[in-house]
Design a protein around this motif. Structure first.
Motif, PDB file in Angstrom:
ATOM      1  N   VAL A   6       0.873  -1.183   0.000  1.00 60.33           N
ATOM      2  CA  VAL A   6       0.000   0.000   0.000  1.00 60.33           C
ATOM      3  C   VAL A   6       0.905   1.227   0.000  1.00 60.33           C
ATOM      4  CG1 VAL A   6      -1.782   1.280   1.238  1.00 60.33           C
ATOM      5  CG2 VAL A   6      -1.807  -1.227   1.253  1.00 60.33           C
ATOM      6  N   ILE A   7       0.707   2.115  -0.975  1.00 55.69           N
ATOM      7  CA  ILE A   7       1.572   3.287  -1.140  1.00 55.69           C
ATOM      8  C   ILE A   7       0.802   4.555  -0.784  1.00 55.69           C
ATOM      9  CG2 ILE A   7       2.810   4.718  -2.812  1.00 55.69           C
ATOM     10  CD1 ILE A   7       3.558   2.180  -4.297  1.00 55.69           C
ATOM     11  N   THR A   8       1.392   5.351   0.106  1.00 50.50           N
ATOM     12  CA  THR A   8       0.790   6.625   0.518  1.00 50.50           C
ATOM     13  C   THR A   8       1.798   7.746   0.334  1.00 50.50           C
ATOM     14  OG1 THR A   8      -0.690   5.589   2.145  1.00 50.50           O
ATOM     15  CG2 THR A   8      -0.181   7.930   2.456  1.00 50.50           C
ATOM     16  N   ALA A   9       1.425   8.747  -0.455  1.00 52.44           N
ATOM     17  CA  ALA A   9       2.218   9.969  -0.576  1.00 52.44           C
ATOM     18  C   ALA A   9       1.668  10.991   0.413  1.00 52.44           C
ATOM     19  CB  ALA A   9       2.136  10.520  -2.003  1.00 52.44           C
ATOM     20  N   VAL A  10       2.555  11.709   1.096  1.00 54.76           N
ATOM     21  CA  VAL A  10       2.115  12.665   2.112  1.00 54.76           C
ATOM     22  C   VAL A  10       3.044  13.863   2.090  1.00 54.76           C
ATOM     23  CG1 VAL A  10       3.473  11.567   3.951  1.00 54.76           C
ATOM     24  CG2 VAL A  10       1.452  12.927   4.545  1.00 54.76           C
ATOM     25  N   LEU A  18      -3.003  11.194   9.153  1.00 56.55           N
ATOM     26  CA  LEU A  18      -2.133  10.091   8.735  1.00 56.55           C
ATOM     27  C   LEU A  18      -2.182   8.917   9.702  1.00 56.55           C
ATOM     28  CD1 LEU A  18      -0.166   9.278   6.518  1.00 56.55           C
ATOM     29  CD2 LEU A  18       1.688  10.266   7.881  1.00 56.55           C
ATOM     30  N   ARG A  19      -2.320   9.202  11.003  1.00 59.25           N
ATOM     31  CA  ARG A  19      -2.382   8.099  11.975  1.00 59.25           C
ATOM     32  C   ARG A  19      -3.644   7.270  11.789  1.00 59.25           C
ATOM     33  NH1 ARG A  19      -0.257  11.203  17.452  1.00 59.25           N
ATOM     34  NH2 ARG A  19       1.933  11.432  16.802  1.00 59.25           N
ATOM     35  N   ASP A  20      -4.749   7.917  11.412  1.00 63.92           N
ATOM     36  CA  ASP A  20      -5.974   7.164  11.126  1.00 63.92           C
ATOM     37  C   ASP A  20      -5.775   6.264   9.910  1.00 63.92           C
ATOM     38  OD1 ASP A  20      -7.230   8.453  13.215  1.00 63.92           O
ATOM     39  OD2 ASP A  20      -8.174   9.969  11.943  1.00 63.92           O
ATOM     40  N   THR A  21      -5.081   6.785   8.912  1.00 55.82           N
ATOM     41  CA  THR A  21      -4.772   5.975   7.735  1.00 55.82           C
ATOM     42  C   THR A  21      -3.928   4.776   8.136  1.00 55.82           C
ATOM     43  OG1 THR A  21      -4.784   7.986   6.374  1.00 55.82           O
ATOM     44  CG2 THR A  21      -3.798   6.027   5.408  1.00 55.82           C
ATOM     45  N   CYS A  22      -2.954   5.019   8.992  1.00 56.92           N
ATOM     46  CA  CYS A  22      -2.085   3.952   9.489  1.00 56.92           C
ATOM     47  C   CYS A  22      -2.910   2.863  10.173  1.00 56.92           C
ATOM     48  CB  CYS A  22      -1.064   4.542  10.455  1.00 56.92           C
ATOM     49  SG  CYS A  22       0.041   3.325  11.221  1.00 56.92           S
ATOM     50  N   GLY A  47      10.552  15.559   7.123  1.00 54.39           N
ATOM     51  CA  GLY A  47      10.545  14.470   8.087  1.00 54.39           C
ATOM     52  C   GLY A  47       9.375  14.513   9.053  1.00 54.39           C
ATOM     53  N   LYS A  48       8.635  15.630   9.047  1.00 52.45           N
ATOM     54  CA  LYS A  48       7.564  15.781  10.039  1.00 52.45           C
ATOM     55  C   LYS A  48       6.415  14.791   9.854  1.00 52.45           C
ATOM     56  CE  LYS A  48       8.648  20.637  10.955  1.00 52.45           C
ATOM     57  NZ  LYS A  48       8.165  22.039  10.885  1.00 52.45           N
ATOM     58  N   PRO A  49       5.909  14.582   8.626  1.00 53.59           N
ATOM     59  CA  PRO A  49       4.829  13.587   8.494  1.00 53.59           C
ATOM     60  C   PRO A  49       5.276  12.191   8.917  1.00 53.59           C
ATOM     61  CG  PRO A  49       4.940  14.979   6.546  1.00 53.59           C
ATOM     62  CD  PRO A  49       6.171  15.266   7.353  1.00 53.59           C
ATOM     63  N   LEU A  50       6.506  11.833   8.585  1.00 56.62           N
ATOM     64  CA  LEU A  50       6.999  10.489   8.909  1.00 56.62           C
ATOM     65  C   LEU A  50       7.180  10.309  10.411  1.00 56.62           C
ATOM     66  CD1 LEU A  50       9.614  10.063   6.035  1.00 56.62           C
ATOM     67  CD2 LEU A  50       7.187   9.442   6.055  1.00 56.62           C
ATOM     68  N   ASP A  51       7.449  11.404  11.120  1.00 55.10           N
ATOM     69  CA  ASP A  51       7.604  11.332  12.578  1.00 55.10           C
ATOM     70  C   ASP A  51       6.287  10.990  13.271  1.00 55.10           C
ATOM     71  OD1 ASP A  51      10.270  11.889  12.431  1.00 55.10           O
ATOM     72  OD2 ASP A  51      10.070  14.028  12.868  1.00 55.10           O
ATOM     73  N   ARG A  52       5.172  11.172  12.586  1.00 54.72           N
ATOM     74  CA  ARG A  52       3.869  10.831  13.167  1.00 54.72           C
ATOM     75  C   ARG A  52       3.669   9.317  13.261  1.00 54.72           C
ATOM     76  NH1 ARG A  52      -0.430  14.383  13.481  1.00 54.72           N
ATOM     77  NH2 ARG A  52      -0.080  16.500  12.694  1.00 54.72           N
ATOM     78  N   LEU A  53       4.476   8.572  12.523  1.00 50.12           N
ATOM     79  CA  LEU A  53       4.243   7.137  12.389  1.00 50.12           C
ATOM     80  C   LEU A  53       5.165   6.328  13.287  1.00 50.12           C
ATOM     81  CD1 LEU A  53       3.940   6.992   8.507  1.00 50.12           C
ATOM     82  CD2 LEU A  53       2.093   7.135  10.189  1.00 50.12           C
ATOM     83  N   ARG A  92      -6.989   9.315   3.684  1.00 52.03           N
ATOM     84  CA  ARG A  92      -8.024   8.376   3.270  1.00 52.03           C
ATOM     85  C   ARG A  92      -7.924   7.107   4.103  1.00 52.03           C
ATOM     86  NH1 ARG A  92      -9.752   8.659  -3.039  1.00 52.03           N
ATOM     87  NH2 ARG A  92      -9.730  10.923  -3.292  1.00 52.03           N
ATOM     88  N   LEU A  93      -8.981   6.299   4.054  1.00 55.66           N
ATOM     89  CA  LEU A  93      -9.057   5.110   4.899  1.00 55.66           C
ATOM     90  C   LEU A  93      -9.470   3.899   4.088  1.00 55.66           C
ATOM     91  CD1 LEU A  93     -11.196   6.735   7.754  1.00 55.66           C
ATOM     92  CD2 LEU A  93      -8.700   6.436   7.776  1.00 55.66           C
ATOM     93  N   LEU A  94      -9.076   2.722   4.551  1.00 52.30           N
ATOM     94  CA  LEU A  94      -9.658   1.488   4.056  1.00 52.30           C
ATOM     95  C   LEU A  94     -10.950   1.264   4.842  1.00 52.30           C
ATOM     96  CD1 LEU A  94      -6.364  -0.573   3.882  1.00 52.30           C
ATOM     97  CD2 LEU A  94      -7.624   0.453   1.973  1.00 52.30           C
ATOM     98  N   PRO A  95     -12.064   0.991   4.163  1.00 56.09           N
ATOM     99  CA  PRO A  95     -13.366   1.022   4.834  1.00 56.09           C
ATOM    100  C   PRO A  95     -13.619  -0.075   5.853  1.00 56.09           C
ATOM    101  CG  PRO A  95     -13.602   0.313   2.552  1.00 56.09           C
ATOM    102  CD  PRO A  95     -12.187   0.766   2.718  1.00 56.09           C
TER     103      PRO A  95
END
Length: 254
Positions: A6-10, A18-22, A47-53, A92-95
């Motif tokens: 699964v590929i996500t661009a951010v 992003l955490r909800d997507t995760c 690096g900020k978005p990646l630090d959320r994960l 976005r989310l997987l339903p």
């Protein structure tokens, strides 16, 4: 072990959900012998978005210069180890927990197919879910259907979630940097060489009113849309005229 990528661009500022997507990726229940990898590629190097994960073995993080979501996705594709690949925009989310499993099962049941599409639901701020715009009939899609719909001005194909064999995505060079057809272009190229399957159940949830903008400062106008439509259709028609048919080197199994 077979892998689903699964590929996500951010980008910085577009990572609020992003955490909800995760979480939606983490909760996927795949058939026995399958696992998921999540390739998150920052459109930029803050690096900020990646630090959320969290740092997890199934999450692969990458970053590069800010050249747009399409550039980020295609860079991430080079790290994909999965038999299958799909994109999931940040936020976005997987339903449901079987979203990816349905695509695996469909392609396993039909080894001559190369890709699937599924409707996208809309998530309102108050939590209500709205039906997606896709009106593709579930089941095997007739050859050239998506190109014919785009040629006729039926744009709902842009509101589907797509999964394809990774080697097919690589063969076509990833995603088309022609907004708004950046995700439609690869589908048109795919259907030119192998048939696909339309899922009945939703494959994605997008938040209404907060979806990603077009790349950079691009502003849609009728001239842009017409030119880009001509380009993606022309590419698909040229591929189709080669009379080459694609088959997976390693078919999906469950």
């Amino acid at each position: 072990m077979s892998v689903f990528s699964v590929i996500t661009a951010v980008r910085e500022g577009g990572d609020i959900h992003l955490r909800d997507t995760c979480e939606s990726v983490a909760c996927q229940r795949l058939p026995a012998g399958w696992s998921v990898e999540w390739l998150v590629q920052e459109n930029g190097r803050t690096g900020k978005p990646l630090d959320r994960l969290p740092d997890k073995p199934w999450i692969s993080k990458g970053a590069d210069r800010a050249d747009g979501d399409v550039h980020a996705r295609t860079l991430a594709l080079q790290r994909a180890e999965g038999v299958l690949t799909r994109t999931l925009d940040a936020g976005r989310l997987l339903p449901d927990e079987h979203s990816l499993a349905r695509d695996i099962e469909a392609l396993a049941a039909h080894p001559d197919l190369g890709w699937t599409v599924a409707p996208v639901l809309g998530l309102h701020a108050d939590g209500r879910l709205a039906p997606g715009l896709s009106d593709l009939a579930p089941g095997r899609l007739p050859p050239g259907l998506l190109a014919d719909r785009l040629r006729a001005g039926v744009l709902t194909v842009a509101e589907v979630a797509a999964t394809s064999y990774t080697e097919l995505a690589v063969a076509h060079g990833g995603w088309t940097d022609l907004p708004p057809w950046d995700c439609v272009g690869p589908l048109l190229a795919a259907e030119a060489v192998v048939d696909g399957w339309a899922q009945e159940m939703p494959g994605e949830v997008r938040r209404t009113g907060t979806d990603r903008p077009f790349l950079g400062s691009h502003v849609r106008c009728e001239a842009d849309t017409s030119t880009h439509t001509t380009l993606v259709l022309g590419r698909a028609d040229a591929i189709r005229r080669l009379s080459w048919r694609w088959r997976p080197s390693v078919p999906v199994t469950v």
